[in-house]
Design an enzyme around this catalytic site. Structure first.
Site, short mmCIF file in Angstrom:
data_model
loop_
_atom_site.label_atom_id
_atom_site.label_comp_id
_atom_site.label_asym_id
_atom_site.label_seq_id
_atom_site.Cartn_x
_atom_site.Cartn_y
_atom_site.Cartn_z
CG HIS A 17 55.15 5.39 54.12
ND1 HIS A 17 56.37 4.94 54.55
CD2 HIS A 17 55.04 5.00 52.83
CE1 HIS A 17 56.98 4.30 53.56
NE2 HIS A 17 56.20 4.33 52.50
CE LYS A 41 61.39 -4.16 47.66
NZ LYS A 41 60.12 -3.44 47.59
NE ARG A 90 57.51 8.96 46.63
CZ ARG A 90 58.15 7.84 46.90
NH1 ARG A 90 59.12 7.85 47.80
NH2 ARG A 90 57.84 6.73 46.29
CB SER A 127 61.49 3.38 52.44
OG SER A 127 60.24 3.58 53.02
#
Ligand code: ADP
Length: 150
Positions: A17, A41, A90, A127
């Site tokens: 990030h 979540k 990515r 993450s």
């Protein structure tokens, strides 16, 4: 003013990030790092901790603001008068996922998604991998900014 929103969970913020945000800084007058709140979540780090990590990481960067939001990202952008959504890529999986979100967002509102390809040394960091390393007692110090370690 060129204002961008960088939305995400940041559970926790990683050097990936950080790479995207630092490289986007010259492109915008202001970047709002926005933690999306999703009631369905489960997170490893509390919202307060995630906010603290972000604020501490960018304490010396006046162009960065930290915020939280729930609901549609485009609605948050409108509320903040932000014309851009910043995202990092990515690999091709990220691209496929991000493409449909960006197309949906631009059909919902006049907001451009801007993508930066991550630097090679952070392309393996996510993450979820950091959380996995933490859960299993591994050394995650090289994957996150210092504020996550304090
Ligand atoms: P989300 O829950 O929306 O995936 P994340 O916090 O995982 O939120 O990610 C927010 C943004 O940061 C996304 O655009 C994601 O692609 C990007 N990102 C995450 N990790 C990296 C990394 N290692 N390099 C570049 N971008 C990354």
């Amino acid at each position: 003013m060129k204002r961008a929103v960088f939305p995400g969970s940041f559970d926790p913020i990683t050097l990936g990030h950080l790479d995207i945000i630092n490289r986007a800084l010259p492109l915008f007058d202001e970047i709002i790092i926005a933690i999306g709140i999703n009631a369905d979540k489960k997170y490893m780090f509390s919202l307060e901790d995630r906010k603290k990590h972000l604020k501490e990481t960018f304490v010396n960067q006046p162009k960065i603001k930290v915020a939280t939001y729930s609901g549609l990202t485009v609605d948050f952008c409108k509320k903040e008068s932000a014309g851009f959504i910043l995202r990092g890529l990515r690999n091709s999986n990220d691209f496929i996922y991000e493409q449909s979100i960006a197309q949906t967002n631009s059909s919902l509102a006049e907001i451009e998604s801007v993508f930066l390809v991550c630097s090679p040394h952070v392309s393996n960091i996510s993450s979820s991998i950091v959380r996995d390393v933490i859960r299993n007692g591994g050394d995650y110090r090289k994957m996150v900014p210092r504020s996550v370690l304090l």
